[in-house]
Scaffold this active site. Structure first.
Site, PDB file in Angstrom:
ATOM      1  N   GLY A  38      -6.123   1.234  -3.924  1.00 40.10           N
ATOM      2  CA  GLY A  38      -6.766   0.294  -3.019  1.00 40.10           C
ATOM      3  C   GLY A  38      -5.797  -0.126  -1.945  1.00 40.10           C
ATOM      4  N   THR A  39      -6.332  -0.500  -0.798  1.00 40.35           N
ATOM      5  CA  THR A  39      -5.475  -0.937   0.303  1.00 40.35           C
ATOM      6  C   THR A  39      -6.342  -1.544   1.383  1.00 40.35           C
ATOM      7  OG1 THR A  39      -3.581  -0.235   1.624  1.00 40.35           O
ATOM      8  CG2 THR A  39      -5.524   1.147   1.727  1.00 40.35           C
ATOM      9  N   THR A  40      -5.703  -2.031   2.427  1.00 42.77           N
ATOM     10  CA  THR A  40      -6.407  -2.468   3.632  1.00 42.77           C
ATOM     11  C   THR A  40      -5.606  -2.025   4.848  1.00 42.77           C
ATOM     12  OG1 THR A  40      -7.180  -4.464   2.482  1.00 42.77           O
ATOM     13  CG2 THR A  40      -7.439  -4.398   4.875  1.00 42.77           C
TER      14      THR A  40
END
EC number: 3.4.25.1
Length: 210
Positions: free
Chosen positions: A9-11
Site C-alpha cells: 500500500g502507498t499514496t
C-alpha cells in the site's frame, strides 16, 4: 502464490502546474498489516527534468527504475537530445505491456517538463498509459488524497503552491490509510530545475497543517 499473500500500500500524488509539475509520496512500505520499512523510496529521478513515482511491489519498482534510467540514457546518446515525458511514458508502457501475462505489480506516475510543457502520465501494471491534465493520485491512500486535491486545485496553480497542496494531500492520506505513513518525499520540476525538498522544508509545511 506469494502475490496472494503479500500486499503493498502507498499514496502518491501528481499535480500539473502552470510552471511545472509536483510529485509527492509517503515513505511506508507494507506487507499486509506488517510495516516492512519506514524509509521506502518511491520517487526516482529518470532524467534532469523527469521523475517517476511508484506504488506496488518494491522489488518490481526498483528494477523498473534502474531499467528505465538506462534506456533513457541510451536514448539521449543515440538521439543527442533528452527524451520527452511522452517518450518515457511510451517506453514504460511498451515494456509493461510486453510482459502483461507476468506483470510487474506496480502503478506508476511519469511526470516532468519538456519542450512541449509540463506533463504527467499514469501507467497501470499492464501498460495502459493516460495523460493526466491536472491532478492524479495512486495507491491505497488515493481516495483521501483525491478529496484534498479536488477541493483545492486550480488551473493556474504554481509549483510552490502545489508543493503545499501535495503535502496536504499525502498528510490527509497518512492519517486515514494504515498502509501510508512515516514521512513524505516531494519533487518539484520546472523548465529550469529539478528540486527534491529537504526534510526540514517538508516539516515546516507540515507544521502549518497540524
Amino acid at each position: 502464490m506469494i502475490h496472494d499473500k503479500v500486499f503493498k500500500g502507498t499514496t502518491t500524488v501528481g499535480l500539473v502546474c502552470k510552471d511545472g509539475v509536483v510529485l509527492a509520496t509517503e515513505k511506508r512500505a507494507t506487507m499486509g498489516n506488517f510495516i516492512a520499512s519506514r524509509r521506502a523510496k518511491k520517487i526516482y529521478k529518470i532524467t534532469d527534468r523527469i521523475a517517476m513515482t511508484t506504488a506496488g511491489s518494491v522489488g518490481d519498482a526498483q528494477f523498473l527504475a534502474r531499467l528505465i534510467k538506462v534506456e533513457t540514457n541510451l536514448y539521449t546518446i543515440r538521439k543527442e537530445e533528452e527524451p520527452t515525458v511522452k517518450a518515457v511514458a511510451t517506453l514504460v508502457s511498451n515494456l509493461l505491456n510486453s510482459v502483461r501475462y507476468f506483470p510487474y505489480l506496480v502503478q506508476l506516475l511519469i511526470g516532468g517538463v519538456d519542450k512541449t510543457g509540463a506533463k504527467i502520465y499514469s501507467i497501470d501494471p499492464i501498460g495502459g498509459a493516460i495523460e493526466e491534465i491536472d491532478i492524479v493520485a495512486t495507491g491505497s491512500g488515493s481516495p483521501m488524497a483525491y478529496g484534498v486535491l479536488e477541493d483545492n486545485y486550480r488551473k493556474d496553480i504554481n509549483v510552490d503552491e502545489a508543493v503545499e497542496l501535495a503535502i496536504r494531500a499525502i498528510y490527509s492520506a497518512m492519517k486515514r490509510d494504515s498502509a501510508s505513513g512515516d514521512g513524505i518525499d516531494v519533487v518539484k520540476i520546472t523548465e529550469k530545475e529539478y528540486v527534491e525538498l529537504t526534510p526540514e522544508e517538508i516539516e515546516a509545511i507540515l507544521e502549518k497543517l497540524r
